[in-house]
Design an enzyme around this catalytic site. Sequence first.
Site, PDB file in Angstrom:
ATOM      1  N   SER A  86     -11.398  -1.869   0.333  1.00  0.00           N
ATOM      2  CA  SER A  86      -9.981  -1.734   0.873  1.00  0.00           C
ATOM      3  C   SER A  86      -9.968  -2.055   2.054  1.00  0.00           C
ATOM      4  O   SER A  86      -8.839  -2.637   2.635  1.00  0.00           O
ATOM      5  CB  SER A  86      -9.709  -0.158   0.984  1.00  0.00           C
ATOM      6  OG  SER A  86      -9.460   0.352  -0.449  1.00  0.00           O
ATOM      7  N   ASP A  96       0.808  -1.261   0.055  1.00  0.00           N
ATOM      8  CA  ASP A  96      -0.144  -0.138   0.111  1.00  0.00           C
ATOM      9  C   ASP A  96       0.903   1.113  -0.075  1.00  0.00           C
ATOM     10  O   ASP A  96       1.991   1.404  -0.600  1.00  0.00           O
ATOM     11  CB  ASP A  96      -1.154  -0.079   1.085  1.00  0.00           C
ATOM     12  CG  ASP A  96      -2.401   0.526   0.786  1.00  0.00           C
ATOM     13  OD1 ASP A  96      -2.133   1.801   0.610  1.00  0.00           O
ATOM     14  OD2 ASP A  96      -3.278  -0.039   0.856  1.00  0.00           O
ATOM     15  N   HIS A 133      -4.058   5.071   4.200  1.00  0.00           N
ATOM     16  CA  HIS A 133      -4.420   3.867   3.561  1.00  0.00           C
ATOM     17  C   HIS A 133      -3.963   2.463   4.295  1.00  0.00           C
ATOM     18  O   HIS A 133      -4.368   1.693   4.992  1.00  0.00           O
ATOM     19  CB  HIS A 133      -4.615   3.932   2.258  1.00  0.00           C
ATOM     20  CG  HIS A 133      -5.496   2.912   1.743  1.00  0.00           C
ATOM     21  ND1 HIS A 133      -5.168   1.738   0.914  1.00  0.00           N
ATOM     22  CD2 HIS A 133      -6.903   2.843   1.666  1.00  0.00           C
ATOM     23  CE1 HIS A 133      -5.984   1.252   0.401  1.00  0.00           C
ATOM     24  NE2 HIS A 133      -7.298   2.010   1.035  1.00  0.00           N
TER      25      HIS A 133
END
Length: 641
Positions: free
Chosen positions: A386, A169, A210
């Site tokens: 996600s 990520d 994230h």
Amino acid sequence: MLGFCRAGTALALILLNALVLIAAADEELIFSDHFLVQLHEGTTEDAHQLALEHGFGSARKLPFGEGLFHFYPREIPKTRRKRSLQQHRRLAKDHRVKSVFPQEGFGRQKRGYREISNIDVNMSDPLFTKQWYLINTGQADGTPGLDLNVAEAWNMGFTGKGVTIAIMDDGIDYLHPDLAFNYNAEASFDFSSNDPYPYPRYTDDWFNSHGTRCAGEVSAVSNNNICGVGVAYNSKVAGIRMLDQPFMTDIIEASSISHMPQVIDIYSASWGPTDDGKTVDGPRELTLQAMADGVNKGRGGKGSIYVWASGDGGSYDDCNCDGYASSMWTISINSAINDGRTALYDESCSSTLASTFSNGRKRNPEAGVATTDLYGNCTLRHSGTSAAAPEAAGVFALALEANPNLTWRDLQHLTVLTSKRNKLHDEVHQWRRNGVGLEFNHLFGYGVLDAGGMVKLAREWKTVPERFHCVAGSVQEIHKIQSGSKLVLSVTTDVCQGKDNFVRYLEHVQAVITVNASRRGDLNINMTSPMGTKSILLSRRPRDDDAKVGFDKWPFMTTHTWGEDPRGAWLLEVGFQGEAPQSGVLKEWTLMLHGTQSAPYIDQVVRDYQSKLAMSKKEELEEELDEAVERSLKSLLSKSN
Ligand SMILES: *[C@@H]1O[C@H](CO)[C@@H](O)[C@H](O)[C@H]1NC(C)=O
Ligand SMILES: *[C@@H]1O[C@H](CO)[C@@H](O)[C@H](O)[C@H]1NC(C)=O
Ligand SMILES: *[C@@H]1O[C@H](CO)[C@@H](O)[C@H](O)[C@H]1NC(C)=O
Ligand SMILES: *[C@@H]1O[C@H](CO)[C@@H](O)[C@H](O)[C@H]1NC(C)=O
Ligand SMILES: *[C@@H]1O[C@H](CO)[C@@H](O)[C@H](O)[C@H]1NC(C)=O
Ligand SMILES: [Ca+2]
Ligand SMILES: [Ca+2]
């Protein structure tokens, strides 16, 4: 409630015997202080007296059967590992007693409802009770019991110990006090800036949060008074920073998914081609090679586990147009919200294997996914598919701890077999059963992951037999397609029977298709297996107005026919949806079947499945019995007060 139990003693005894049998199959029996006692004769008052004489709290007449009483203890029921033999024997010898059945307890959760105290999870972490995806008690207007059932796996002692999950990520805040302890620095790397420190790049809007959020879902430390708890809170998490550069390259992707495959067990990816509803793209040459190497050579040959978010393109996109999500080598995970509905950003497609959870449609600020955030913070608002993929990675870590021998295919089989429909609700697509009885949905795959169910099956799992590949047939002629009439093609196959690569029990099925159209987005393609299972290989994508490229040898994949016998006629239907008239040309349809030849285990599974169905009926009966007992206990208590 007990209407169908009134048939009499016979049913009650069958039920009891069945329950005893089920319990006997389990190694760790739990004995309760509850007995079913059948008296030769007598009123409830007599039974009450008898119960007192034998040290019980009281007795309750059961509303079914004859002379059947529930003898229950004085105090709050305890569970114990040893049978109270003495009490049993004395009771059985009493001349007023016809028979005695000790009630054996099961490690079973009530469907649709679980209390945190029931499963003995006591965490000091402030966000733990907000992590409804771990234990859903109805927080944030959710549906109680709709969760990953991790508590059952934790209670069995599986917390991810010895397993490393890499988050591919935008980096991980590895200094975060809730992650630092579980951070695996050696297995981490930064491919965005080529150094060993995948720390997220600072931006004012915290754009690069994230990876940190995903890492917390998997491996946040438990019981440390900080943020929440990871699904696999004793696992190690590695950071692979690879999303934070202006362009993605094949080499960065390939390097990332092949980084330390003997150390990293599971790779979690919450990215893919743009979810704009008009992209058709997938892994390039190096990345494909790296993935193939990963599943064949990673983890000492058992195969790297690639977990992939199915995509955030909503109903405008189709995850079969995303070559990462639709790959056989990835486990593609979709998401449900906390009341079991689809999220608005969910994409549907036939290659999705299962689902986990993400944020709700409701405005309730606590319906999001609670996890760690940048710079030592916590958040309640992680979202998207996600958020779903790392939850799955966490569940797989629990399964790998339960049985490190599992191969990448074993894990897919376990996912298919133990995921649950639970209270998932798709307004568009029906839940259906495939040819061997497995229940699936076009959006949720085989349902929501069940960590308890998965580790239980994982513990006793035997590696699945060798995998074979058969090109079952191919249509290579040119076929015109036109709005208003659909093209129907069929391939009849013996699936390479008589050859070395005969495939009798299906795993993945690929339809490699070359087709063009005056408007690609209006194309839709369905395929039906010989056992009658229809897969929607491609749905309409209203934003995709490509009129040139079409699909060039694109491998559409379905998991819906898992376990089926592929011999016979396969049907392909191609048509247009949408207002304007369209036309196109189909140039190739090649049917590739993957699976096993000898698969005694699938026969076993079909048998188990049948008995599981029967068993769940028994569980329902037992649950109703439980509820009746609870109710009467309550009413007795209120009377005696
Ligand atoms: C839960 O943990 C707290 C703090 O450690 C402790 O005070 C409490 O007694 C525990 N409760 C149970 C049921 O174990
Ligand atoms: C994040 O944590 C820092 C200190 O670690 C604090 O100053 C800041 O206010 C926090 N930000 C948010 C949005 O909670
Ligand atoms: C894993 O495989 C080894 C070697 O074949 C075997 O001894 C062991 O029992 C297996 N473990 C499990 C949990 O199946
Ligand atoms: C599709 O392919 C056929 C045959 O190659 C070609 O004649 C036709 O123009 C193409 N149509 C579109 C919309 O690209
Ligand atoms: C494919 O299946 C869907 C859903 O059942 C249906 O709406 C659509 O018309 C079918 N398309 C073709 C080409 O058969
Ligand atoms: Ca914590
Ligand atoms: Ca997509």
